[in-house]
Design an enzyme around this catalytic site. Structure first.
Site, short mmCIF file in Angstrom:
data_model
loop_
_atom_site.label_atom_id
_atom_site.label_comp_id
_atom_site.label_asym_id
_atom_site.label_seq_id
_atom_site.Cartn_x
_atom_site.Cartn_y
_atom_site.Cartn_z
N HIS A 61 0.88 -1.17 0.00
CA HIS A 61 0.00 0.00 0.00
C HIS A 61 0.92 1.22 0.00
CE1 HIS A 61 -2.38 -2.95 2.42
NE2 HIS A 61 -3.41 -2.44 1.80
N ASP A 114 2.43 1.97 3.30
CA ASP A 114 3.40 1.03 3.86
C ASP A 114 4.82 1.49 3.54
OD1 ASP A 114 1.18 -0.57 4.33
OD2 ASP A 114 1.50 -1.78 2.52
C1 XLS Z 1 -7.67 -6.76 4.10
C2 XLS Z 1 -7.14 -6.95 2.77
C3 XLS Z 1 -5.99 -6.03 2.39
C4 XLS Z 1 -5.79 -6.01 0.92
C5 XLS Z 1 -4.99 -4.86 0.41
O1 XLS Z 1 -8.42 -7.56 4.63
O2 XLS Z 1 -6.78 -8.28 2.61
O3 XLS Z 1 -4.84 -6.40 3.08
O4 XLS Z 1 -5.19 -7.19 0.49
O5 XLS Z 1 -5.52 -3.65 0.74
#
Ligand code: XLS
Ligand code: NI
Ligand code: NI
Length: 445
Positions: free
Chosen positions: A110, A113
């Protein structure tokens, strides 16, 4: 044994752990693969190509184990620097050291991150520019690539009423600015794919929600993002990641079938595929293999977020995969579908709050990669060496000829069908033989 360059930054964070290699099931070295042999050809492709394993930046390098009941339990040495960019660089050093030691050639991120947002989007943009420059430098010669990027449109309180589906245009525009930045970052890093996971796209109460308007806006937003990226040369795939709930009570991207209906309705089928997450399937009261099959049926099986839930509790526990019996069934679907469209296997999974050693992160990923490899071998062997396919087709044999074939190919109307049904004797019961099928899986795992 495959050669790879280990990329260590100014400090070595995972001291004492070298590159992880395949040693086979007889090995008792916990820092070796027992089943994952990257170069081994299975069903015409190497294991590495089948999976394109990716490390999830957020869980692995950012998540320090805090939960709603307690503060962080893990101390990551790469999060110690006081200035945000220094911290982001250390974190990236740790990430590249980890990925090159592990032998996972992809990562997913993200925007938030990579580096802390700061106090405004403009500040964030400047920071993203710098950290992606650094990432490019680290990527050079490392063999590490971006599987997908995404924007976090769910943590910041401004998105509490939704991002693209927010009832306030000002918030939708802010989300647009953030997505544009995340797309720019993904394209700059040559990312293969871009993900939309809509954790806040949904509603808490229908009483205050105009659902139709919100869905129209979501589609409008996705079209805009896709058009922008395409105009700027992005050739990768867009993925929607379905999830029924959490953090929002009802999320619009509930499950694979819901998302496919949405993509069809709004003319997004050509550019968007699905990223199927194991634990999200569980939350939608489906199996992982069901979700994979639904996506595959529509030709939209793009990528996987690999993890597992916990059958005793109903939230997204995001544990690393371990269940060989279930995963073999999932790999059967994947193999029969001809693989993933552009994506890979991203470990959207975290070590437990009380797994506080840095080496636990290695154990988690090694185990995850090994169980996928083992499931691939089992599934491939089931397809090649068992009666599985034959037994399943045999259940449908009555559609291969005569009136059954006419029905299948659309050459019967209801009057003709009814006539056959009325004139035939009552059909004999035919066993579904579920236990026999289950035993085949067990025989090969
Ligand atoms: C949350 C999601 C998230 C997505 C990316 O439950 O899995 O981690 O994979 O935003
Ligand atoms: Ni996910
Ligand atoms: Ni998830």
């Amino acid at each position: 044994m495959e050669k790879r360059e280990i990329i260590i930054g100014q400090k070595e964070f995972f001291k004492g752990i070298g590159p992880i290699h395949f040693e086979g099931p007889e090995s008792d070295n916990p820092f070796a693969f027992k089943y994952y042999e990257p170069g081994r050809i299975v069903a015409g492709k190497s294991m590495a190509e089948h999976f394109r394993f990716a490390v999830a930046y957020w869980h692995t390098f950012c998540n320090t184990g805090g939960d709603p009941f307690g503060s962080p339990s893990k101390q990551f040495p790469w999060l110690e620097a006081s200035d945000p960019l220094g911290r982001a660089r250390d974190k990236m050093d740790a990430a590249f050291e980890f990925m090159t030691k592990l032998g996972a050639s992809f990562f997913c991120f993200h925007d938030v991150d990579l580096v802390d947002e700061g106090s405004s989007l403009v500040e964030f943009e400047g920071r993203l520019e710098k950290i992606t420059d650094y990432a490019l430098e680290k990527m050079k010669g490392s063999g590490v690539k971006v599987l997908w990027g995404t924007a976090n449109l769910f943590s910041h309180p401004v998105y509490m009423n939704g991002a693209a589906t927010n009832p306030d245009f000002a918030v939708v525009a802010r989300a647009g600015a953030q997505v544009k930045m995340a797309l720019d970052a993904t394209m700059k890093l040559n990312g293969g794919n871009y993900v939309f996971w809509g954790g806040r796209e949904g509603y808490l109460s229908l009483l205050n929600t105009d659902m139709k308007k919100e869905l129209d806006h979501l589609a409008r937003f996705l079209h805009m993002a896709k058009d922008y990226a395409r105009q700027n040369g992005f050739q990768g795939n867009f993925f929607i990641e379905p999830k029924p709930m959490e953090p929002t009570k009802h999320q619009y991207d509930f499950d694979a079938a819901t998302v496919i209906g949405f993509l069809r309705e709004y003319g997004l089928m050509d550019d968007f595929n699905l990223n199927i997450e194991v634990n999200h399937a569980t939350l939608a009261q489906h199996t992982f293999q069901h979700e994979l099959q639904v996506a595959a049926n529509a030709g939209l099986l793009g990528s996987i977020d690999a993890n597992r839930g916990d059958y005793q509790n109903g939230w997204d526990t995001d544990q690393f995969p371990v269940n060989i019996y279930e995963l073999t069934q999932a790999l059967l679907v994947l193999l029969e579908a001809g693989g993933l469209k552009g994506g890979g296997v991203n470990f959207d999974a975290k070590t437990r709050r009380n797994s506080t050693n840095l080496e636990d992160i290695f154990h988690a990923h090694i185990g995850g990669m090994d169980v996928f490899a083992r499931a691939l071998l089992a599934a491939n062997s089931i397809l090649e060496n068992s009666r599985y396919g034959q037994l399943r087709s045999a259940r449908y044999a009555s559609f291969e000829s005569g009136a059954g074939r006419d029905f299948s190919s659309g050459n019967l109307n209801l009057v003709q069908l009814a006539k056959i049904g009325r004139n035939n004797p009552e059909p004999e019961p035919r066993s579904g033989q579920q236990e026999l099928f289950e035993n085949i899986i067990n025989q090969f795992v």
